[in-house]
Design an enzyme around this catalytic site. Sequence first.
Site, PDB file in Angstrom:
ATOM      1  N   LYS A 203       0.835  -1.204   0.000  1.00  6.91           N
ATOM      2  CA  LYS A 203       0.000   0.000   0.000  1.00  6.91           C
ATOM      3  C   LYS A 203       0.870   1.254   0.000  1.00  6.91           C
ATOM      4  CE  LYS A 203      -3.878  -2.380   2.111  1.00  6.91           C
ATOM      5  NZ  LYS A 203      -4.640  -2.737   3.315  1.00  6.91           N
TER       6      LYS A 203
ATOM      7  N   GLN B  86      -4.387  -1.107   9.472  1.00  9.56           N
ATOM      8  CA  GLN B  86      -4.442  -2.460   8.917  1.00  9.56           C
ATOM      9  C   GLN B  86      -5.106  -3.417   9.920  1.00  9.56           C
ATOM     10  OE1 GLN B  86      -3.391  -3.336   5.756  1.00  9.56           O
ATOM     11  NE2 GLN B  86      -4.247  -5.355   6.189  1.00  9.56           N
TER      12      GLN B  86
ATOM     13  N   ASP C 264     -10.345   3.826   3.793  1.00 10.67           N
ATOM     14  CA  ASP C 264     -10.782   2.433   3.693  1.00 10.67           C
ATOM     15  C   ASP C 264     -12.310   2.352   3.589  1.00 10.67           C
ATOM     16  OD1 ASP C 264      -9.158   0.262   3.412  1.00 10.67           O
ATOM     17  OD2 ASP C 264      -8.643   0.082   5.539  1.00 10.67           O
TER      18      ASP C 264
END
Length: 286
Positions: A53, A97, A120
């Site tokens: 990422k 995460q 997200d």
Amino acid sequence: MTAVIIDGKAVAEQVRQDWKVRADALKAKGILPGLAVIIVGDNPASRVYVRNKVKACHDLGLHSELIELPDDTTEEMLLSRITHLNENPDIHGILVQLPLPEQIDVDKVLETISPEKDVDGFHLYNLGALVVGNTVFPPCTPFGVMAMLKHINAEISGKNAVVVGRSNIVGKPMALMLLQESATVSICTSRTQDLAFYTKIADILVVATGKAQMISGDMVKPGAIVIDVGINRTDDGKLVGDVDFDSVKEVAGYITPVPGGVGPMTITMLVANTIMAAEAMHGNDD
Ligand code: NDP
């Protein structure tokens, strides 16, 4: 029939170039989109994901920060880091995460991320926006699937779309996004009776169960678009999807491979959401 294989890496590259134009427009105005990625603990799979990422942002010339916290990080410490990032003007997107160690309440963490920086798309505000069809930051994996469908000019309106799996990060938002495009959507779960009945009526079949190769060719409608979100490692270390690629590709019209399908799209859409966050914060029109 042998299905057309949708090359996720190639589609992702093309989509990235489109977003690069928008990032460059921001940079020309002195705004550098920035993403902060927080990882707690040393889960090896999570480490690979976060590295990819951060790299995807670097590759597009964006600012990115990787914040690595030890396994014994307290909830209070993590929330405090997030609060600081919420206030940091160089950071437009924040991603924590998952999974997190058990001493940390995931819901609290997701709700602490400012909705304006929630790239997200997991904050309740953003999920609610998705429900009412007013999406701000679409969760990255279903967003990537929609970009793939767009890439192949898939007709969605009026088609039967079946999503196998109802997780908050893939299945449910996927179903909502397909519904938003006026598909007739069914969601299947582990409790669904006669799963094949549903999968066989699907013009668009999205599978996100984490059950290796559970969808076989005889469960698929000829010519269907089959999107395999699953990532599973077999005993001999091979990566496979939730779809039995070899048998399904003989029936479907389009199919995504694993690896090299949805995975690269997910990361690309994270970058896209970061650029969108920066645009929303600073405006992108002169
Ligand atoms: P979850 O475990 O959170 O959810 C799995 C879902 O599948 C559940 O809703 C479950 O039903 C359903 N399910 C399980 N078995 C069956 C079955 N036999 N028939 C029908 N439904 C079933 O998984 P995620 O959504 O987080 O992830 C799914 C897969 O996608 C995983 O392999 C994951 O690694 C992968 N993934 C890939 C990404 C990418 O970028 N390519 C990103 C995110 C995930 P129930 O609710 O009833 O238990």
